[in-house]
Design an enzyme around this catalytic site. Structure first.
Site, PDB file in Angstrom:
ATOM      1  N   ASN A   1       0.672  -1.208   0.053  1.00 52.52           N
ATOM      2  CA  ASN A   1       0.016   0.069  -0.012  1.00 52.52           C
ATOM      3  C   ASN A   1       0.869   1.106  -0.051  1.00 52.52           C
ATOM      4  O   ASN A   1       0.453   2.218  -0.652  1.00 52.52           O
ATOM      5  CB  ASN A   1      -0.891  -0.048   1.270  1.00 52.52           C
ATOM      6  CG  ASN A   1      -2.198  -0.769   0.906  1.00 52.52           C
ATOM      7  OD1 ASN A   1      -2.796  -0.646  -0.161  1.00 52.52           O
ATOM      8  ND2 ASN A   1      -2.621  -1.892   1.794  1.00 52.52           N
TER       9      ASN A   1
ATOM     10  N   ASP B   1     -10.719   0.726  14.324  1.00 52.31           N
ATOM     11  CA  ASP B   1     -11.606   0.848  12.968  1.00 52.31           C
ATOM     12  C   ASP B   1     -12.691   1.394  13.219  1.00 52.31           C
ATOM     13  O   ASP B   1     -13.890   0.986  12.676  1.00 52.31           O
ATOM     14  CB  ASP B   1     -11.769  -0.781  12.436  1.00 52.31           C
ATOM     15  CG  ASP B   1     -10.297  -1.450  12.335  1.00 52.31           C
ATOM     16  OD1 ASP B   1      -9.470  -0.748  11.586  1.00 52.31           O
ATOM     17  OD2 ASP B   1     -10.252  -2.777  12.406  1.00 52.31           O
TER      18      ASP B   1
ATOM     19  N   GLY C   1     -10.827   4.700  18.779  1.00 54.48           N
ATOM     20  CA  GLY C   1     -11.187   3.150  18.977  1.00 54.48           C
ATOM     21  C   GLY C   1     -10.373   2.455  17.706  1.00 54.48           C
ATOM     22  O   GLY C   1      -9.382   2.982  17.386  1.00 54.48           O
TER      23      GLY C   1
ATOM     24  N   ARG D   1       0.213  -2.037  14.999  1.00 53.97           N
ATOM     25  CA  ARG D   1       0.106  -1.454  16.210  1.00 53.97           C
ATOM     26  C   ARG D   1      -0.898  -0.494  16.470  1.00 53.97           C
ATOM     27  O   ARG D   1      -1.211   0.521  15.605  1.00 53.97           O
ATOM     28  CB  ARG D   1       1.499  -1.033  16.700  1.00 53.97           C
ATOM     29  CG  ARG D   1       2.733  -1.748  17.005  1.00 53.97           C
ATOM     30  CD  ARG D   1       4.030  -1.344  17.460  1.00 53.97           C
ATOM     31  NE  ARG D   1       4.852  -2.243  17.713  1.00 53.97           N
ATOM     32  CZ  ARG D   1       4.988  -3.154  18.704  1.00 53.97           C
ATOM     33  NH1 ARG D   1       4.502  -2.547  19.608  1.00 53.97           N
ATOM     34  NH2 ARG D   1       5.758  -3.953  18.692  1.00 53.97           N
TER      35      ARG D   1
ATOM     36  N   LEU E   1      -2.293   2.989  17.989  1.00 49.64           N
ATOM     37  CA  LEU E   1      -1.947   4.120  18.335  1.00 49.64           C
ATOM     38  C   LEU E   1      -2.619   4.609  19.676  1.00 49.64           C
ATOM     39  O   LEU E   1      -3.607   4.415  19.887  1.00 49.64           O
ATOM     40  CB  LEU E   1      -2.271   5.129  17.205  1.00 49.64           C
ATOM     41  CG  LEU E   1      -1.790   4.992  15.980  1.00 49.64           C
ATOM     42  CD1 LEU E   1      -2.265   6.079  14.751  1.00 49.64           C
ATOM     43  CD2 LEU E   1      -0.253   4.956  15.711  1.00 49.64           C
TER      44      LEU E   1
ATOM     45  N   GLU F   1      -7.553  -1.924  -2.173  1.00 50.39           N
ATOM     46  CA  GLU F   1      -6.844  -1.413  -1.348  1.00 50.39           C
ATOM     47  C   GLU F   1      -5.881  -0.382  -2.071  1.00 50.39           C
ATOM     48  O   GLU F   1      -5.769   0.806  -1.762  1.00 50.39           O
ATOM     49  CB  GLU F   1      -5.978  -2.063  -0.376  1.00 50.39           C
ATOM     50  CG  GLU F   1      -6.828  -2.976   0.766  1.00 50.39           C
ATOM     51  CD  GLU F   1      -6.082  -3.574   1.694  1.00 50.39           C
ATOM     52  OE1 GLU F   1      -5.181  -3.010   2.231  1.00 50.39           O
ATOM     53  OE2 GLU F   1      -6.406  -4.963   1.713  1.00 50.39           O
TER      54      GLU F   1
ATOM     55  N   ASN G   1      -6.579   5.232   7.756  1.00 48.19           N
ATOM     56  CA  ASN G   1      -6.089   4.139   7.641  1.00 48.19           C
ATOM     57  C   ASN G   1      -6.910   3.227   6.494  1.00 48.19           C
ATOM     58  O   ASN G   1      -7.864   3.486   6.109  1.00 48.19           O
ATOM     59  CB  ASN G   1      -6.155   3.189   8.888  1.00 48.19           C
ATOM     60  CG  ASN G   1      -5.838   1.687   9.048  1.00 48.19           C
ATOM     61  OD1 ASN G   1      -4.725   1.550   8.867  1.00 48.19           O
ATOM     62  ND2 ASN G   1      -6.976   0.863   9.550  1.00 48.19           N
TER      63      ASN G   1
ATOM     64  N   ARG H   1       3.942   1.484  25.676  1.00 49.34           N
ATOM     65  CA  ARG H   1       3.275   1.857  24.340  1.00 49.34           C
ATOM     66  C   ARG H   1       3.268   3.320  24.187  1.00 49.34           C
ATOM     67  O   ARG H   1       3.483   3.951  23.467  1.00 49.34           O
ATOM     68  CB  ARG H   1       1.741   1.383  24.495  1.00 49.34           C
ATOM     69  CG  ARG H   1       1.197   1.850  22.947  1.00 49.34           C
ATOM     70  CD  ARG H   1      -0.106   0.834  22.747  1.00 49.34           C
ATOM     71  NE  ARG H   1      -1.258   1.313  23.717  1.00 49.34           N
ATOM     72  CZ  ARG H   1      -2.111   1.893  23.361  1.00 49.34           C
ATOM     73  NH1 ARG H   1      -2.499   2.457  22.105  1.00 49.34           N
ATOM     74  NH2 ARG H   1      -3.141   2.172  24.086  1.00 49.34           N
TER      75      ARG H   1
ATOM     76  N   HIS I   1      -8.483  -0.804   5.615  1.00 51.00           N
ATOM     77  CA  HIS I   1      -8.576  -1.890   6.186  1.00 51.00           C
ATOM     78  C   HIS I   1      -9.363  -2.852   5.149  1.00 51.00           C
ATOM     79  O   HIS I   1     -10.119  -2.496   4.340  1.00 51.00           O
ATOM     80  CB  HIS I   1      -9.675  -1.695   7.527  1.00 51.00           C
ATOM     81  CG  HIS I   1     -10.150  -2.949   8.066  1.00 51.00           C
ATOM     82  ND1 HIS I   1      -9.241  -3.409   9.104  1.00 51.00           N
ATOM     83  CD2 HIS I   1     -11.328  -3.789   8.073  1.00 51.00           C
ATOM     84  CE1 HIS I   1      -9.780  -4.638   9.817  1.00 51.00           C
ATOM     85  NE2 HIS I   1     -11.092  -4.827   9.008  1.00 51.00           N
TER      86      HIS I   1
END
Length: 210
Positions: A16, A153, A151, A94, A96, A182, A110, A68, A112
C-alpha cells in the site's frame, strides 16, 4: 494550495505504501510530499521500498521504550520534527495511543481489508479478516479507508469499495483481490485529503467538488 507533508507507518511488505508512492509519481496523487516512512519492524520491506525511492526510512524499536505511551511519544516527536501534516497507516500492526490520535486529530487515515463495520476491530487483521468473511458466508466483502479515532477501526469512513466473494475463493485468493482494491482506494483518499476535498461532519465524510 500548500503541499501536504505525509508520513507512512508500515509493518510489513509495504504494497500500500508502494501504491501511494506510485500515485504521487504518476500525478494521480496531487499536492503531496511523502517525507518519511516509519516501521516497528526492522525487516519490513516497506523500509526498503522507501529507501529505493529516496524517502527517509526509520526503524523505531518498540522494545527500546518502557511502554506503548513512550513509544508513541517518540513517533509523535519524529513526525513533528518533520512537520508532517498527514499520517497514513499502511499495514501498521500497532494500535496508536490516544495521545497520538489527539496530536493528529482528523489527520490519520487507515486502510482496512473489509467493509467496515463488518470484520473489523481489535484482532481483525491479516488472514483472519478474510477467513471469517468466508466462514460467515457473505456474498461481498471489500476495503475501507477511514479516519483514525481513539477506537479500533471506528473512525469516519472516507471511501469503500465492494469485492464479490466467489464460490471457489480461498483466504489467499480473496485477500489478493481485496488488496488490489486497497491499492486503488488508499492513494485516492490521500489525494482527496491533500487537495482539501474531505469534510468531516460527525460520522460522515463528505467529498467536496473539485
Amino acid at each position: 494550495m500548500e503541499i501536504k507533508r505525509i508520513a507512512v507507518l508500515a509493518s510489513g511488505r509495504g504494497t500500500n505504501l508502494q501504491a501511494v508512492m506510485d500515485g504521487i509519481k504518476s500525478g494521480r496523487v496531487k499536492n503531496a510530499d511523502l517525507r518519511l516512512v516509519i516501521s516497528d519492524n526492522p525487516k519490513a520491506y516497506a523500509l526498503e521500498r522507501a529507501r529505493a525511492s529516496g524517502i527517509e526510512a526509520l526503524w523505531i524499536n518498540p522494545a527500546a521504550f518502557p511502554g506503548r505511551e513512550e513509544y508513541n511519544r517518540e513517533l509523535i516527536g519524529q513526525l513533528k520534527k518533520r512537520q508532517v501534516d498527514l499520517v497514513v497507516l499502511a499495514g501498521y500492526m500497532r494500535i496508536l495511543s490516544s495521545e497520538f490520535v489527539r496530536a493528529y486529530k482528523d489527520a490519520i487515515i487507515n486502510v482496512h481489508p473489509s467493509l467496515i463495520p463488518s470484520f473489523c476491530g481489535k484482532g481483525y487483521y491479516g488472514e483472519r479478516v478474510h477467513r471469517e468473511a468466508l466462514e460467515y458466508g457473505v456474498k461481498v466483502t471489500g476495503a475501507t479507508v477511514h479516519f483514525v479515532d481513539e477506537g479500533t477501526d471506528t473512525g469516519p469512513i472516507i471511501l469503500q469499495q465492494a469485492v464479490e466473494v466467489l464460490p471457489e475463493d480461498t483466504v489467499e485468493s480473496l485477500a489478493r483481490r481485496v488488496l488490489e482494491v486497497e491499492h486503488l482506494l488508499l492513494p485516492r483518499a490521500v489525494d482527496l485529503y491533500c487537495r482539501g476535498r474531505l469534510k468531516i461532519e460527525g460520522r460522515r465524510v463528505w467529498i467536496k467538488a473539485d
